[in-house]
Each structure stands twice: as C-alpha cells, then as structure tokens.
Scaffold this motif. Structure first.
Motif, PDB file in Angstrom:
ATOM      1  N   SER A  53       0.852  -1.198   0.000  1.00  0.00           N
ATOM      2  CA  SER A  53       0.000   0.000   0.000  1.00  0.00           C
ATOM      3  C   SER A  53       0.884   1.243   0.000  1.00  0.00           C
ATOM      4  CB  SER A  53      -0.928   0.038   1.224  1.00  0.00           C
ATOM      5  OG  SER A  53      -0.207   0.354   2.389  1.00  0.00           O
ATOM      6  N   GLY A  54       0.268   2.373  -0.284  1.00  0.00           N
ATOM      7  CA  GLY A  54       0.990   3.642  -0.200  1.00  0.00           C
ATOM      8  C   GLY A  54       1.362   3.952   1.239  1.00  0.00           C
ATOM      9  N   THR A  55       0.492   3.572   2.162  1.00  0.00           N
ATOM     10  CA  THR A  55       0.774   3.781   3.586  1.00  0.00           C
ATOM     11  C   THR A  55       1.990   2.961   4.006  1.00  0.00           C
ATOM     12  OG1 THR A  55      -1.604   4.008   3.866  1.00  0.00           O
ATOM     13  CG2 THR A  55      -0.298   3.754   5.874  1.00  0.00           C
ATOM     14  N   LEU A  58       5.089   4.715   2.818  1.00  0.00           N
ATOM     15  CA  LEU A  58       5.478   5.848   3.664  1.00  0.00           C
ATOM     16  C   LEU A  58       6.109   5.374   4.971  1.00  0.00           C
ATOM     17  CD1 LEU A  58       2.318   8.048   3.060  1.00  0.00           C
ATOM     18  CD2 LEU A  58       4.665   8.803   2.621  1.00  0.00           C
ATOM     19  N   THR A  79      -3.686  16.996   3.640  1.00  0.00           N
ATOM     20  CA  THR A  79      -3.361  15.767   2.916  1.00  0.00           C
ATOM     21  C   THR A  79      -4.206  14.646   3.483  1.00  0.00           C
ATOM     22  OG1 THR A  79      -1.581  14.189   2.380  1.00  0.00           O
ATOM     23  CG2 THR A  79      -1.426  15.307   4.495  1.00  0.00           C
ATOM     24  N   PHE A  80      -4.066  13.461   2.899  1.00  0.00           N
ATOM     25  CA  PHE A  80      -4.749  12.276   3.405  1.00  0.00           C
ATOM     26  C   PHE A  80      -4.070  11.831   4.708  1.00  0.00           C
ATOM     27  CE2 PHE A  80      -5.373   7.516   3.015  1.00  0.00           C
ATOM     28  CZ  PHE A  80      -6.686   7.552   3.449  1.00  0.00           C
ATOM     29  N   SER A  83      -0.406  10.137   5.281  1.00  0.00           N
ATOM     30  CA  SER A  83       0.862  10.869   5.299  1.00  0.00           C
ATOM     31  C   SER A  83       1.324  11.051   6.747  1.00  0.00           C
ATOM     32  CB  SER A  83       0.727  12.246   4.650  1.00  0.00           C
ATOM     33  OG  SER A  83       0.043  12.184   3.426  1.00  0.00           O
ATOM     34  N   ASP A 151       5.785  12.388  -0.819  1.00  0.00           N
ATOM     35  CA  ASP A 151       4.566  11.574  -0.876  1.00  0.00           C
ATOM     36  C   ASP A 151       3.975  11.787  -2.264  1.00  0.00           C
ATOM     37  OD1 ASP A 151       2.014  10.506  -0.816  1.00  0.00           O
ATOM     38  OD2 ASP A 151       1.579  11.156   1.228  1.00  0.00           O
ATOM     39  N   ALA A 153       1.891   9.728  -3.777  1.00  0.00           N
ATOM     40  CA  ALA A 153       0.730   8.845  -3.932  1.00  0.00           C
ATOM     41  C   ALA A 153      -0.226   9.342  -5.023  1.00  0.00           C
ATOM     42  CB  ALA A 153      -0.007   8.716  -2.607  1.00  0.00           C
ATOM     43  N   GLN A 154      -0.300  10.673  -5.186  1.00  0.00           N
ATOM     44  CA  GLN A 154      -1.258  11.240  -6.151  1.00  0.00           C
ATOM     45  C   GLN A 154      -0.581  11.756  -7.415  1.00  0.00           C
ATOM     46  OE1 GLN A 154      -3.767  14.109  -4.163  1.00  0.00           O
ATOM     47  NE2 GLN A 154      -4.351  12.690  -2.545  1.00  0.00           N
ATOM     48  N   SER A 175       1.307   5.253  -4.377  1.00  0.00           N
ATOM     49  CA  SER A 175       0.198   4.367  -4.018  1.00  0.00           C
ATOM     50  C   SER A 175      -0.450   3.855  -5.300  1.00  0.00           C
ATOM     51  CB  SER A 175      -0.843   5.139  -3.207  1.00  0.00           C
ATOM     52  OG  SER A 175      -2.073   4.417  -3.167  1.00  0.00           O
ATOM     53  N   TYR A 177      -3.528   2.411  -4.984  1.00  0.00           N
ATOM     54  CA  TYR A 177      -4.897   2.235  -4.523  1.00  0.00           C
ATOM     55  C   TYR A 177      -5.868   2.427  -5.707  1.00  0.00           C
ATOM     56  CZ  TYR A 177      -9.243   2.966  -2.032  1.00  0.00           C
ATOM     57  OH  TYR A 177     -10.541   2.868  -1.614  1.00  0.00           O
ATOM     58  N   LYS A 180      -6.277   5.716  -7.617  1.00  0.00           N
ATOM     59  CA  LYS A 180      -5.091   6.480  -8.029  1.00  0.00           C
ATOM     60  C   LYS A 180      -4.888   6.381  -9.553  1.00  0.00           C
ATOM     61  CE  LYS A 180      -4.546   7.856  -3.947  1.00  0.00           C
ATOM     62  NZ  LYS A 180      -3.861   7.392  -2.761  1.00  0.00           N
ATOM     63  N   GLY A 187      -1.788  -1.219  -3.375  1.00  0.00           N
ATOM     64  CA  GLY A 187      -0.361  -1.431  -3.622  1.00  0.00           C
ATOM     65  C   GLY A 187       0.413  -0.148  -3.407  1.00  0.00           C
ATOM     66  N   TYR A 311      -9.573  17.967   1.549  1.00  0.00           N
ATOM     67  CA  TYR A 311     -10.005  17.129   2.638  1.00  0.00           C
ATOM     68  C   TYR A 311     -10.868  17.973   3.573  1.00  0.00           C
ATOM     69  CZ  TYR A 311      -6.778  13.887   0.660  1.00  0.00           C
ATOM     70  OH  TYR A 311      -6.164  13.048  -0.222  1.00  0.00           O
TER      71      TYR A 311
HETATM   72  C1  LIG Z   1      -3.694   7.410  -1.238  1.00  0.00           C
HETATM   73  C2  LIG Z   1      -2.739   8.204  -0.448  1.00  0.00           C
HETATM   74  C3  LIG Z   1      -1.894   7.622   0.502  1.00  0.00           C
HETATM   75  C4  LIG Z   1      -2.029   6.203   0.975  1.00  0.00           C
HETATM   76  O1  LIG Z   1      -2.017   5.253   0.021  1.00  0.00           O
HETATM   77  P1  LIG Z   1      -2.768   3.825   0.280  1.00  0.00           P
HETATM   78  O2  LIG Z   1      -2.315   3.030  -0.881  1.00  0.00           O
HETATM   79  O3  LIG Z   1      -4.231   4.110   0.283  1.00  0.00           O
HETATM   80  O4  LIG Z   1      -2.281   3.295   1.573  1.00  0.00           O
HETATM   81  C5  LIG Z   1      -0.944   8.428   1.112  1.00  0.00           C
HETATM   82  N1  LIG Z   1      -0.839   9.727   0.838  1.00  0.00           N
HETATM   83  C6  LIG Z   1      -1.653  10.340  -0.045  1.00  0.00           C
HETATM   84  C7  LIG Z   1      -1.462  11.786  -0.319  1.00  0.00           C
HETATM   85  C8  LIG Z   1      -2.638   9.601  -0.702  1.00  0.00           C
HETATM   86  O5  LIG Z   1      -3.447  10.215  -1.567  1.00  0.00           O
END
Ligand SMILES: *Cc1c(COP(=O)(O)O)cnc(C)c1O
Length: 365
Positions: A53-55, A58, A79-80, A83, A151, A153-154, A175, A177, A180, A187, A311
C-alpha cells in the motif's frame, strides 16, 4: 451517476492477472521485480521497492531514512491521513506548516521557522497530482541537513522543472490504490537513489529479514510484500500512463477554460514548469459564489454528478494527531481550503459529453 473517479481496466489487466493465477506462483516474485524495474525506469531512480500500500510505502520510507521516536517531521496538514499516520507509526512528531493557497501544497517559505534541533525530515505531499516546490524544499533541507520525503501517492507521471515525480527528494512513495492514476486495487512503491535506504526498506518489507540471508533478521519488520497478481495489473496500467495522463489533462483544460470565468470559483493553478497529472480536479468555492461549497455538492449530486471533498478537516484538527503534537496550530490557509474545496469528476473514461454536462451543471447554478 457520473463518478468522481473510475479505474480503467482493460483486457491486458484481466489477462495478466489470470495468467499469474494459472502459473501457480502468486506472491512476491518476477512480476513484482518487473514492476520495480519499470518504476525505476519511469522515475529515473536507481532503486524501487514494491509494497502492498501507499501507507506501507510511507512507513517503510520513514523507517529507512532512520526516523525514530521523538524525531520531528515537518509536513502539511492538508493531505490524506496516511501521510501523517506514517509519522505516528514510528513514534515521531508531526510539525505542521501551512499550505500555499494556489497549489494546496506545503508553503516552502514557512518551513525554516519551525525547524528545531529535533527536526529530521520534511515530508512533502504532491497534492491532487501537482508536485510540491522541491527546488525550495530541498534547498532549506540541505542547509539544515534534513532528509526529504516525497509523498507521490497522487502524482505518478508528474514533472517538476527537469525532474520527475519519484525522483525529486531523498526517497519517494507511490500508491496504487484503486482510485489512483495507476492502480492495482491496493499497492505501493518506494523509489530512491540511496543504496542504504533501499537495503533497509527491503528488510523492513519482509519481517526485517536480510534479502540474501534467510532467517537472519536485522531489525523488526512487517509483512508489506506485494503479490505478483497485483503487480501484473499495475504493469498493464503503466503501459498506458502517457495516454491516460494526457486524457486527464485534456479534461482539466476543458474544465478550466469554462469554469475560470465563473464568479466565486477558483480553478486549479498549474505552477510554471510543472506537469500536473490531475489526480483530482479541485476547485475552490469562495464566499463570492451564489452557493456555498456544501450546497454546490448537494446540487451536483441531484444532477447525478459525484463530487469529493479532499479534505474536509486539516490533520492538525484530528484528535489522535493532536495528541501527538507538541503544540496547537492555527493554519488559516489549510482551514479555509477545507471549507471551500470540492473535487469534480476526472478520469480517463470520462467522455466529452459528460465533461460538458458537468460544466453546464456548474455554470447553471
Ligand atoms: C492514497 C494516499 C496515501 C495512501 O495510500 P494507500 O495506498 O491508500 O495506503 C498516502 N498519501 C496520499 C497523499 C494519498 O493520496
């Protein structure tokens, strides 16, 4: 209903996932390695580590650069939650800096003022698909010997001046997800040019086990491994990244052309030298608009248009985050953004007719 986002799943994704399942080898193997190679190629980074995962990416990245209990990490509250949760997972303290109202990314000019003896890193987020201002961020980090984490992820496929997202900092996290730009349901991926970070990350992903010495453990680790099934889906997605990103940009151009003229709406700003990948197309509904952000959301819902609020609450106001903070913050730009932003549908499958319908619905308020 016109959905806010939708994965593009083609024949290649279906076929390759089935092929892996038929092969009998399902977990981390050759497909994961191939995905790591492709991500290293895309970003120009020397090393890539796939995780689930993206988490996890990180968490692993912060561990790899040596973050420990009590360390301070400067980041954005807009942010989500992942982070900042990744900072908390290591017992470190988030230190928040307000955002730039034009890009919604961390304001690099406000970083220096919050650096302390405990500061170890800056975690910058590339919100909505546009990279943070890494020129300024890396400069202040260098002057104070801090690590920089991206980060991303996006922002897969995004560019910053001559650099590519995934290679703008000391270590970067993606990420995959489902929503995304490149996805495989769940992933993540880490990219870096630092061999030590890479080695530590590889161990952390697999229980702390040394990759070439089975049942030897360098430290605690997790099971953050990706499966070959999902890696094969991400690989099929990556083949189309140029096309799918351009499709998003085309929709964004159309939105901006029509929505910029409306009173009380602020359309996304693409910084000079940036290549925005429009993970989200996020507008701001100011007090000059005839309807409030929330009224606009309800109205669009009635019109069959799904929207998102990214958010609704900046992270320095979330209870479990507050508990870990050393002080309270007043971050007016982030707080304003949380009240005013709304993201409207954008994904490569959105037709021009649907795009026009969204534009007309917003124009007719
Ligand atoms: C989606 C996202 C994550 C986490 O990714 P996951 O794959 O959902 O765990 C982290 N940071 C940001 C900014 C995201 O958008």
């Amino acid at each position: 209903m016109i959905s806010l986002s939708k994965p593009v799943i083609g024949k290649k994704e279906l076929r390759s996932a089935i092929e892996v399942m038929k092969s009998g080898f399902l977990t981390q193997g050759s497909k994961v390695r191939e995905l790591e190679e492709k991500m290293a190629e895309l970003t120009g980074a020397k090393y890539a580590i796939a995780v689930n995962s993206g988490t996890a990416a990180l968490h692993t990245a912060l561990y790899s650069i040596g973050i420990k209990r009590g360390d301070e990490i400067i980041t954005t509250p807009f942010t989500f939650i992942a982070s900042v949760n990744s900072i908390l997972m290591l017992g470190a303290t988030p230190v928040f800096v307000d955002i730039d109202p034009a890009t919604y990314n961390i304001n690099p000019l406000k970083i220096e003022a919050v650096i302390s003896r405990k500061t170890k890193a800056i975690l910058a987020v590339n919100l909505f698909g546009q990279t943070a201002d890494f020129g300024k961020i890396n400069k202040v980090a260098k002057a104070h010997h801090l690590a920089v984490v991206e980060d991303a992820a996006q922002s897969i496929g995004a560019k910053y001046q001559k650099g590519v997202s995934g290679n703008l900092a000391d270590i970067s996290c993606f990420s995959f997800y489902a929503t995304k730009n490149i996805m495989c349901a769940e992933g993540g991926m880490i990219t870096t040019n630092n061999y030590d970070y890479y080695r530590r990350g590889v161990c952390f992903r697999n229980h702390g086990q040394e990759p070439d010495r089975k049942y030897e453990y360098s430290d605690i680790g997790y099971n953050y491994r990706m499966t070959d099934i999902l890696a094969s889906i991400a690989l099929a997605q990556l083949e189309k990244i140029g096309h799918t990103t351009e499709k998003r940009r085309e929709i964004a151009r159309k939105y901006t052309q029509k929505l910029t003229q409306l009173e009380g709406l602020i359309t996304p700003y693409e910084s000079h030298g940036n290549y925005h990948t429009y993970h989200q197309y996020t507008i701001r509904v100011t007090n000059d608009c005839k309807r409030s952000r929330d009224k606009l959301k309800d109205y669009l819902f009635q019109k069959g248009i799904q929207t998102g609020i990214y958010y609704p609450k900046p992270l320095h106001l979330i209870p479990h985050v507050r508990k870990a903070m050393k002080r309270n913050y007043f971050l007016p730009v982030s707080e304003m953004a949380s009240r005013h932003v709304i993201s409207i549908p954008i994904h490569p499958g959105l037709t021009m007719k649907e795009t026009d319908y969204v534009i007309n619905s917003i124009t007719n308020i």
